[in-house]
Scaffold this active site. Structure first.
Site, short mmCIF file in Angstrom:
data_model
loop_
_atom_site.label_atom_id
_atom_site.label_comp_id
_atom_site.label_asym_id
_atom_site.label_seq_id
_atom_site.Cartn_x
_atom_site.Cartn_y
_atom_site.Cartn_z
N TRP A 13 -8.42 -2.96 8.56
CA TRP A 13 -7.47 -1.98 7.86
C TRP A 13 -6.76 -1.39 9.19
CZ3 TRP A 13 -6.94 -2.20 2.60
CH2 TRP A 13 -7.76 -2.54 2.06
N THR A 14 -5.33 -1.16 9.27
CA THR A 14 -4.52 -0.88 10.19
C THR A 14 -4.16 0.44 10.45
OG1 THR A 14 -2.53 -1.77 9.30
CG2 THR A 14 -3.94 -3.22 10.61
N GLU A 15 -4.63 1.65 9.74
CA GLU A 15 -4.23 2.93 10.14
C GLU A 15 -4.29 3.22 11.53
OE1 GLU A 15 -6.49 2.07 7.46
OE2 GLU A 15 -5.93 3.53 5.77
N TRP A 53 -16.82 -3.33 -1.86
CA TRP A 53 -16.68 -2.57 -0.50
C TRP A 53 -17.55 -1.65 -0.52
CZ3 TRP A 53 -13.99 1.72 0.60
CH2 TRP A 53 -13.34 2.60 -0.36
N HIS A 67 -2.87 2.95 -4.75
CA HIS A 67 -2.38 2.59 -3.55
C HIS A 67 -0.81 1.97 -3.69
CE1 HIS A 67 -5.39 3.33 -0.65
NE2 HIS A 67 -6.44 2.86 -1.80
N ASP A 115 -8.66 -0.64 -6.04
CA ASP A 115 -9.53 0.50 -5.31
C ASP A 115 -8.85 1.79 -5.64
OD1 ASP A 115 -7.35 -0.70 -3.90
OD2 ASP A 115 -8.30 0.16 -2.19
N GLU A 116 -9.63 2.75 -5.37
CA GLU A 116 -9.20 4.24 -5.10
C GLU A 116 -8.27 4.54 -5.93
OE1 GLU A 116 -11.08 4.69 -0.53
OE2 GLU A 116 -9.06 3.71 -0.87
N ASP A 155 0.86 -1.28 0.12
CA ASP A 155 -0.11 0.03 -0.15
C ASP A 155 0.99 1.31 -0.16
OD1 ASP A 155 -2.19 1.69 0.44
OD2 ASP A 155 -3.34 -0.22 0.99
N ASP A 189 -12.39 -1.94 11.20
CA ASP A 189 -11.40 -0.91 11.78
C ASP A 189 -12.66 0.38 12.10
OD1 ASP A 189 -11.73 -1.44 8.63
OD2 ASP A 189 -11.04 0.78 8.66
C1 ACM Z 1 -10.82 -0.10 0.41
O1 ACM Z 1 -11.26 -0.02 1.52
N1 ACM Z 1 -10.10 1.05 -0.14
C2 ACM Z 1 -10.95 -1.39 -0.47
#
Ligand code: ACM
Ligand code: ZN
Length: 469
Positions: free
Chosen positions: A378-380, A323, A192, A255-256, A125, A348
């Site tokens: 997700w680990t932010e 998602w 990402h 994604d994104e 990422d 998260d």
């Molecule tokens: C995502 O949460 N960006 C897949």
């Protein structure tokens, strides 16, 4: 005595009398039972039938659950169990905060008891590249090290680093297999990718220098999709990834990925003209299809996040992971689907936003092509295993029951059974009932605090007005 079993079985019938928990166990292979299915018959002795190692493994675990609950005398029963979905996944993000192999194994142990059969491993990422690739040592020499962390209350300029050697990744695969799980590595692209681009700058559109990110977000630097050399490098990386991960799926992200750079890049625009691609969303479809074609030759199936459907040209043999999909493309596209709706299935998010009931009651059957579900952490904002366990448990129990149980009992029954079985799942840092079942005032203040830390007031207002509580 009625048993509390999680995941709830497909069929259970009680027979007269009781048996001793230490009664002899007979096992028999029964080819009429499908993969993962099993039958347990307790009537003086214990008989287990299954057609696969996974079936016997699940039956053995269920017997332990029964003994945990009943002690020495267990009711005579006949149980037949069949999974709802073939793909029952949990996802761990090792990039925003590195997760040691020891802690990954700890999570695999918990999840095996819940009959999850896929570990989706988010390995790359913007904030770190975590997989050793021998042909490109710079990916971990440069890409696995970031100078600072700026996530909510965590604000520092300390080095955060960590990567998995190929040997360690193989060790995780072996450990997962022993627990009847496949491992799906995710190499996220074309967005990402800050850590990838910081390590191999020739992959970016133009000649911009890209930094590894220290904060959460969506970043505009993406892989140049018009340059043949990009594909050559990605294929080299996938050659090594495929040699480490022998299971059938590879997740290639999608994604994104903001499209500004593709719009400005001459090389990308030339390719679009040559390939007759109407816009940059179609270019993403082309990019994902092209990487998929390479991986298909290596015998792999490919998964992508739902944004890859936006161009309308995604190949039908690609599995789409839904998602955030406001247009509902995942349900309409005709591709196989994995459901991980972020409002109901992201671990998260705080319990105030996504309490246990909301996870449990979400209907994942968006169409008949759903092969299963995935619950990401997700680990932010997840810096250690204690907090990871707290966020995932008991919500993973709810998600697992939804993934396995064809006859899912009402939430009130699940909640009562969960209370009885909490100790059985043995997750030291699981949330307490007052935390996973917050009252409305705790929910309101929790949502405001959460968004206050990461998003503008407008996002809070939207959350409430869209009735997503
Ligand atoms: C995502 O949460 N960006 C897949
Ligand atoms: Zn480009």
């Amino acid at each position: 005595m009625k048993l509390s079993l999680i995941p709830a079985p497909y069929e259970i019938s009680y027979l007269p009398g009781f048996s001793r928990a230490d009664a002899p166990v007979e096992t028999a292979t029964d080819s009429r039972l499908k993969n993962e299915c099993f039958v347990i018959h307790i009537d003086g002795k214990i008989t287990v039938r299954a057609s696969s190692d996974a079936g016997f493994f699940y039956a053995k675990n269920l017997l332990e659950q029964i003994k945990f609950q009943c002690g020495q005398n267990i009711p005579n029963v006949h149980i037949k169990d069949i999974p709802k979905y073939s793909y029952r996944s949990f996802m761990i993000d090792s990039c925003r905060h590195f997760v040691t192999t020891e802690n990954l194994k700890r999570m695999i142990d918990h999840c095996a008891k819940l009959r999850f059969n896929v570990f989706h491993w988010h390995l790359t990422d913007d904030q770190g590249w975590r997989a050793e690739i021998k042909k490109y040592p710079e990916l971990t020499e440069i890409g696995s090290v970031r100078y600072g962390s700026n996530f909510g209350s965590e604000q520092n300029d300390e080095i955060h680093s960590g990567f998995y050697t190929q040997e360690e990744m193989r060790e995780i695969v072996e450990y997962a297999h022993k627990n009847h799980m496949i491992v799906v590595p995710e190499i996220d692209m074309p967005g990402h990718v800050s850590a990838l681009l910081a390590s191999i700058p020739s992959l970016v559109c133009g000649d911009k220098k890209v930094e590894i990110k220290t904060r959460a977000g969506i970043f505009k630097d993406i892989i140049c999709a018009g340059d043949d050399e990009s594909y050559d490098i990605l294929y080299d990386i996938f050659d090594e990834i495929c040699a480490i991960f022998p299971d059938e799926y590879i997740h290639i992200g999608g994604d994104e990925a903001p499209k500004e750079q593709w719009k400005r890049c001459k090389v990308c625009q030339e390719l679009m003209k040559k390939e007759n691609l109407a816009d940059e969303e179609e270019l993403q479809g082309y990019f994902i299809n092209r990487v998929k074609n390479y991986l298909s030759q290596k015998g792999k199936k490919v998964i992508t996040w739902n944004e890859s459907l936006n161009g309308g040209n995604l190949d039908k043999d690609i599995t789409v992971q839904m998602w955030m999909d406001r247009k509902g493309l995942s349900a309409k596209s005709g591709n196989p689907v994995i459901v991980s709706d972020f409002f109901h299935m992201y671990m998260d998010y705080p319990y105030s936003m996504t309490p246990l009931k909301k996870v449990y009651e979400y209907n994942t059957d968006i169409n008949s092509l759903v092969i299963g579900t995935d619950v990401p952490i997700w680990t932010e904002y997840v810096r250690n295993i204690e907090y990871m366990e707290y966020m995932c448990f008991p919500r993973y129990v709810a998600a697992a029951q939804s993934a396995w149980s064809i006859k899912k009992p009402p939430y009130s029954q699940f909640k009562a059974q969960l209370t009885e079985l909490t100790d059985y799942f043995g997750v030291e840092n699981a949330a307490k009932q007052e935390e996973w079942d917050p009252d409305i005032f705790t929910r309101l203040s929790g949502v405001i605090n959460h968004f206050g830390a990461i998003a503008p007031v407008e996002a809070v207002r939207k959350h409430f007005t869209e009735k997503k509580m």
